[in-house]
Scaffold this motif. Structure first.
Motif, short mmCIF file in Angstrom:
data_model
loop_
_atom_site.label_atom_id
_atom_site.label_comp_id
_atom_site.label_asym_id
_atom_site.label_seq_id
_atom_site.Cartn_x
_atom_site.Cartn_y
_atom_site.Cartn_z
N ASP A 196 0.81 -1.23 0.00
CA ASP A 196 0.00 0.00 0.00
C ASP A 196 0.84 1.28 0.00
O ASP A 196 0.33 2.37 0.22
CB ASP A 196 -0.99 0.00 1.17
CG ASP A 196 -0.30 0.03 2.53
OD1 ASP A 196 0.95 0.02 2.57
OD2 ASP A 196 -1.01 0.06 3.55
N PHE A 197 2.13 1.14 -0.24
CA PHE A 197 3.04 2.28 -0.32
C PHE A 197 2.99 3.16 0.95
O PHE A 197 3.01 4.38 0.87
CB PHE A 197 2.74 3.15 -1.55
CG PHE A 197 3.27 2.58 -2.83
CD1 PHE A 197 4.52 2.91 -3.31
CD2 PHE A 197 2.51 1.67 -3.56
CE1 PHE A 197 5.01 2.38 -4.48
CE2 PHE A 197 2.98 1.13 -4.74
CZ PHE A 197 4.23 1.48 -5.21
N SER A 198 2.96 2.50 2.10
CA SER A 198 2.99 3.22 3.37
C SER A 198 4.32 3.05 4.10
O SER A 198 4.57 3.72 5.10
CB SER A 198 1.86 2.76 4.28
OG SER A 198 2.01 1.39 4.63
N ARG A 199 5.16 2.17 3.60
CA ARG A 199 6.46 1.90 4.24
C ARG A 199 7.44 1.42 3.17
O ARG A 199 7.05 0.73 2.24
CB ARG A 199 6.30 0.84 5.33
CG ARG A 199 7.57 0.51 6.10
CD ARG A 199 7.31 -0.57 7.14
NE ARG A 199 6.41 -0.11 8.17
CZ ARG A 199 6.80 0.43 9.33
NH1 ARG A 199 8.10 0.57 9.59
NH2 ARG A 199 5.91 0.82 10.22
N ALA A 200 8.70 1.82 3.33
CA ALA A 200 9.72 1.39 2.38
C ALA A 200 11.00 1.02 3.11
O ALA A 200 11.39 1.68 4.08
CB ALA A 200 10.02 2.49 1.37
N SER A 201 11.64 -0.04 2.67
CA SER A 201 13.00 -0.35 3.12
C SER A 201 13.97 0.40 2.23
O SER A 201 13.70 0.62 1.05
CB SER A 201 13.27 -1.85 3.08
OG SER A 201 13.18 -2.33 1.75
N ILE A 202 15.11 0.81 2.80
CA ILE A 202 16.07 1.63 2.07
C ILE A 202 17.43 0.93 2.05
O ILE A 202 17.93 0.52 3.10
CB ILE A 202 16.22 3.02 2.72
CG1 ILE A 202 14.85 3.71 2.80
CG2 ILE A 202 17.21 3.87 1.96
CD1 ILE A 202 14.87 4.99 3.59
N SER A 203 18.00 0.79 0.86
CA SER A 203 19.30 0.15 0.71
C SER A 203 20.27 1.12 0.03
O SER A 203 20.12 1.41 -1.16
CB SER A 203 19.18 -1.12 -0.14
OG SER A 203 18.25 -2.02 0.42
N PRO A 204 21.25 1.65 0.78
CA PRO A 204 22.22 2.57 0.16
C PRO A 204 23.27 1.83 -0.65
O PRO A 204 23.52 0.64 -0.42
CB PRO A 204 22.85 3.26 1.38
CG PRO A 204 22.69 2.28 2.50
CD PRO A 204 21.44 1.50 2.22
N ALA A 205 23.87 2.53 -1.61
CA ALA A 205 24.96 1.96 -2.40
C ALA A 205 26.00 3.04 -2.67
O ALA A 205 25.67 4.22 -2.80
CB ALA A 205 24.43 1.40 -3.72
#
Length: 228
Positions: free
Chosen positions: A133-142
């Motif tokens: 539902d596009f209410s939370r996102a995991s974030i992966s830096p590079a």
């Protein structure tokens, strides 16, 4: 000779992004004319917009029309931190911000233009992967490459998320390793300034967000830049 060639090649690799021009994209009063003009402006992304950083300094605006590698089947995209999607207050440092804009996610006390150029040299990017539902996102830096083994190891050890709040505001949260079950004190917010829903021909200005952006711009020496 070989070591010199390697060194020259490394310097060229790091410095090539600095050849692309940087400058002020326009006035905040005219933001609807220059923001959300990136190549991904028409993808079906529910949070499409330009957002103000609050708590992360001297970062200023992020424009999601410049995301790349959009994969609707996994609800993910990549945003280059040294690209046109990230804008910084050129002459400001994190120590310049107080009150409503005080720093809540510390960074090196460098001028915004310096941080932006370091991000460009390191090819710094963030991959966002959202829930259904596009209410939370995991974030992966590079850094340098998404296949950098040190970055892959770091992403397995660290947990970073972005969570939707009221009014279309997003909160960036870091978690304490190794359990990654408890949020740390480091966080910041993204306040919408300009939004655009899929199918709309024009973007809509968020009045409160624009006013907030103007206050932060005044506190941050009044100049910001975007790099192409």
């Amino acid at each position: 000779l070989n070591s010199r060639l390697v060194l020259v090649g490394l310097v060229a690799f790091l410095c090539t992004p600095l050849l692309r021009p940087c400058g002020t994209p326009g006035s905040l009063d005219d933001i609807a004319s220059w923001a959300l003009q990136g190549p991904s402006r028409n993808i079906n992304l529910p949070l499409m917009g330009t957002y103000l950083f609050k708590g992360l300094n001297p970062a200023f605006l992020v424009d999601l029309s410049y995301v790349r590698a959009w994969k609707p089947e996994e609800r993910s995209f990549v945003l280059d931190m040294g690209g046109p999607g990230f804008m910084f207050l050129s002459d400001a440092r994190e120590t310049d911000f107080t009150g409503e804009f005080k720093t809540t996610s510390p960074v090196p006390s460098w001028r915004g233009s310096t941080i932006l150029r370091v991000f460009r040299m390191l090819r710094a990017s963030l991959k966002f992967t959202f829930n259904e539902d596009f209410s939370r996102a995991s974030i992966s830096p590079a850094l340098l490459s998404p296949y950098n083994p040190l970055v892959l190891m770091m992403n397995r050890l660290l947990k970073e998320e972005m969570v939707l709040q009221r009014g279309g505001v997003w909160k960036r949260i870091n978690f304490a390793p190794p359990s990654n079950s408890t949020p740390t004190d480091a966080h910041y917010y993204l306040h919408p300034v300009l939004t655009k829903r899929s199918g709309d021909s024009k973007a809509s200005i968020v009045t409160d967000g624009l006013r907030m952006a103007k206050r932060k711009l005044a506190m941050g020496a009044g100049a910001f830049e975007q790099c192409r």
